[in-house]
Design a protein around this motif. Sequence first.
Motif, mmCIF file in Angstrom:
data_model
loop_
_atom_site.group_PDB
_atom_site.id
_atom_site.type_symbol
_atom_site.label_atom_id
_atom_site.label_comp_id
_atom_site.label_asym_id
_atom_site.label_seq_id
_atom_site.Cartn_x
_atom_site.Cartn_y
_atom_site.Cartn_z
ATOM 1 N N PHE A 4 0.815 -1.215 0.000
ATOM 2 C CA PHE A 4 0.000 0.000 0.000
ATOM 3 C C PHE A 4 0.850 1.267 0.000
ATOM 4 O O PHE A 4 0.393 2.339 -0.386
ATOM 5 N N LEU A 5 2.111 1.168 0.443
ATOM 6 C CA LEU A 5 2.973 2.351 0.499
ATOM 7 C C LEU A 5 3.433 2.817 -0.876
ATOM 8 O O LEU A 5 3.825 3.958 -1.046
ATOM 9 N N TYR A 6 3.374 1.922 -1.850
ATOM 10 C CA TYR A 6 3.992 2.213 -3.141
ATOM 11 C C TYR A 6 3.041 3.003 -4.036
ATOM 12 O O TYR A 6 2.442 2.475 -4.983
ATOM 13 N N GLU A 7 2.885 4.270 -3.716
ATOM 14 C CA GLU A 7 2.041 5.170 -4.491
ATOM 15 C C GLU A 7 2.939 6.197 -5.189
ATOM 16 O O GLU A 7 3.558 7.039 -4.534
ATOM 17 N N ARG A 21 15.666 6.781 -6.962
ATOM 18 C CA ARG A 21 14.600 7.523 -6.278
ATOM 19 C C ARG A 21 13.474 6.611 -5.813
ATOM 20 O O ARG A 21 12.925 6.787 -4.727
ATOM 21 N N VAL A 22 13.111 5.646 -6.649
ATOM 22 C CA VAL A 22 12.006 4.759 -6.287
ATOM 23 C C VAL A 22 12.481 3.689 -5.313
ATOM 24 O O VAL A 22 11.749 3.297 -4.401
ATOM 25 N N GLY A 23 13.721 3.238 -5.481
ATOM 26 C CA GLY A 23 14.241 2.176 -4.623
ATOM 27 C C GLY A 23 14.214 2.537 -3.159
ATOM 28 O O GLY A 23 13.977 1.675 -2.298
ATOM 29 N N ARG A 24 14.432 3.804 -2.821
ATOM 30 C CA ARG A 24 14.416 4.202 -1.414
ATOM 31 C C ARG A 24 13.018 4.140 -0.814
ATOM 32 O O ARG A 24 12.859 4.177 0.399
ATOM 33 N N SER A 25 12.000 4.071 -1.687
ATOM 34 C CA SER A 25 10.610 4.007 -1.211
ATOM 35 C C SER A 25 10.107 2.575 -1.105
ATOM 36 O O SER A 25 8.923 2.355 -0.846
ATOM 37 N N LEU A 26 11.006 1.588 -1.294
ATOM 38 C CA LEU A 26 10.610 0.184 -1.290
ATOM 39 C C LEU A 26 11.291 -0.554 -0.147
ATOM 40 O O LEU A 26 12.370 -0.169 0.314
ATOM 41 N N GLU A 80 19.496 -0.352 -4.511
ATOM 42 C CA GLU A 80 19.021 -0.187 -3.142
ATOM 43 C C GLU A 80 18.411 1.192 -2.897
ATOM 44 O O GLU A 80 17.802 1.423 -1.856
ATOM 45 N N GLY A 81 18.588 2.106 -3.857
ATOM 46 C CA GLY A 81 17.993 3.428 -3.727
ATOM 47 C C GLY A 81 18.904 4.413 -3.033
ATOM 48 O O GLY A 81 19.819 4.053 -2.290
#
Length: 914
Positions: free
Chosen positions: A482-485, A526-531, A580-581
């Motif tokens: 759910f966090l991956y918006e 940028r996206v990797g740090r959000s995963l 890894e972000g």
Amino acid sequence: SKSDFIPNILNFDADKLTAKQIKVVQERYLEGNPELTTESVSRSSKACGPLYKWAESQIMYSSVYNRVQPLRAEVEELEEQAQVIKDDKEKIEKEVLALEASIGQYKADYANLIRDVETLKSEMKAVTTKVERAESLLRSLSHESDRWSKSSENFQTILRSLVGDGLLMASFLTYGGFFDFKTRKELISRWKNTLDTLGIDFREDISMLETLSKASDRLEWQGQGLPSDQLSLENGVILGHAIRFPLVIDPSGHAIDFLMNKHADQKIQKTSFLDKAFMKTLAGAVRFGTTLLVENVENIDPVLNPVLNKEIQRTGGRSLVRIGTEDVDYSPKFSVILTTKNPAVQLTPDLCSRVTLVNFTVTPASLQSQSLSRIVQSEKPELETQRANLMKLQGEQNVKLRELEDQMLTKISAVEGSILDDDRVVDGMEVLMREGEQVEEQISKSSEVMKQVQGAVGQFEPLANMCRDLFILLEAMREINFLYEFSASTFMSILENVLGRKMDEAADGTRIESVKKFLFFETAARVGRSLQVDDKLVFSLLLGKLFTGNDDLLSGIDLKSSADLVTKISDIFGTDFPWEGRALNELKTITDNEMSSTIPLMLCSAPGHDVSSRVEAMARENNKELAAVAMGSEEGFESAEKFVASASKRGTWVMLKNCHLCTDWLRETFVKRLQSSGVATHPDFRIFITSEISPKLPTALLRISDIIIAEAPAGVKASLSRFLSSIHSDRMTNPVRNRLYLVLAWVHAVVQERLRYIPAGWTEAYELTEADAIHALDVIDSLVDDASGGRQQIDPEKLPWTAIRSTLCKGVFGGRITNDKDQEVLDNIVNRVFSTDCFDVSFKLIDTDGAPILPEGSSEQEIVDWIASLPDRTPPTWIGLDNQAESARQLNLVESVINKFDTVKKIVENAAEA
């Protein structure tokens, strides 16, 4: 006789004297007697003197007469001839008069003939002109003939399908606005099937866009800022035909800009329910007939209900509507547009029934168009300018052509009698035809130029297609967590960053490849740090699939561990790929270069893992003023609003801590304020949000935030460090208690580490958190206090070991265990370490070779040093598992990654096909 003398004198005819008689008189009397004169005779006789004179005169006259007689005869002859000639002249003159009369008649006849000839010539010229005009019209209208013929043939079909078409269009305008482009197509298809079942005719090829709008309207909308993709244009149609006031879902903000431009002439005002002057602004707009745009509408203020329902009361010639407690004059020109930037907004059925919903959520197609435009603008700015101008020109030309066709039909329909008899109509038609030919020629030329431009732009289309696929991938990631918006704005900011980089000048092909590579690298960073960690691998492998175009990326490869997955990623992108972000270790770079004043940085972590200190340390190092607020109370809400309002103007920083405790406030107030922030915000303003990972976090906040998931490092050593750091130094003063705290920390670390080895570690993922261990601290302190009677020194032998073990096994940790086997494992872990043996200097925490031995001392510093001496990587045997557990865990991890990879891959493929 004497009586006849005088009469004879008077009647004497001198013309009868003969020459002989004259000669005798002259010789005897006149010339032969010199003495005989008039004077002498008058002296002799006064009466004879005049008589002599008369006789002399008669002789002289007769002499002269006789001399001129031949002349007189000639004269008489000549007079006779003249008379003859005169008679002939009169005769001739009569003949001339007759001839002149005849000539006059001939002239009149000739003139009549000339007039007849000229009339014939004029008629012939007019006929020729009409023929030429007719031929010209026929030639000019020949290309219209097919369209008109087809229109005529289809007219009956249109009449038959009028009801069905009307139902489809009405359904589209009423229900279609809320849905995305794919769902709209599915709805229309289902509606058509229903009409077909009911036997109602409709046009199979009906286009809502073409049927419900004109090309000139669409061109005007684009000039006002409406994106040119299909979904946005359809939304423009819905807005133009809306009977109810519209509610616009616009995550990107483009639709709001378009509406502000479109209604600029109507003095449109922008407001929101958070505006203290909202009631006054609304009443003014209703009274004076202006347009009102209300932002961040997720729940309707009841004051708007009478306006939305158009509950208008007519009293004494006035139209009134109630706003709050006041009746306000209602202007028919008044309009209100409701907007929200939250694509996941939950709208009540009651609200949906009062408004026309219009969804401007960015589609992959529209993002591809935006990406292409931005790429060309960056790489070939002159080409993008030419392309934009040509597209505008083509639109204007097509509109002009349609207008000329409409004018042509109007003129033709207005003709009375023959079209060729009306010069104005024919001339007007010819002008329209010439203009039409010119426009068609211009369209042809611009089409040729556009082909050339498109050919040049075409080299960038693969990159734009890649941008679309990346965006589809980002949207598909929400299926994992759910966090991956990730919003379109997030991706466009990544693209902007890549295009703005300085790269080595090279041929276009090499340059495009460089941009593509950097785009994938920056997206991963940028996206990797959000995963989360495992999902970083999933995302990087999916990036690899897009980068290589290989749909069977993982086929035929023996993958046994995460290291194998990382190797596969490195084989595709190289060892420097930031899979890894770019995260907490580069927090300053993120804050300075990747954040903006309107985008918050959200630091999400597992319960008990607080990273706010990293932000505070960065603020101190950079001499930035940071206002930190602990959220969760009304005082915190008020302080947060005050600090944010002040800092956004002054350019300072704000950090809101523990926002998982106030999700309702985030959703109802904070997100709306963020969405309302704009150009007035100070560019140096930054806002940081710390929160535990919670499904209650508002989706709208996740979409507008730059997120860093700060996962706690894995391993017993990292878990021990985190737990001990959460214990205040004032609590770590008693060596006996410190020993118990250390043992508790070990139990907590083992329990946490075994969660990574499901199902070998635990049979299921229990919610065993650091909060449980913190609670256990209080339990131990309470039991020790009871046993010691308040004394600081206590003999380890006298500690309440049974009570401690029982409380931890049955209550604190065991309360979450549901499986008997797992309970037995927990009992063994707790019972082994919570005993008097833990105070022995040679005590092993677990019965295995190489197991750690507790430190000799129990001071805080000795404990910290002991933890630092432990290896970073935890052997499975330390947590009661065999050496094969790590291999099994790695296999499970690989299987989980592959399953997620296949799941997202399928979603991406379905979305790309749609």
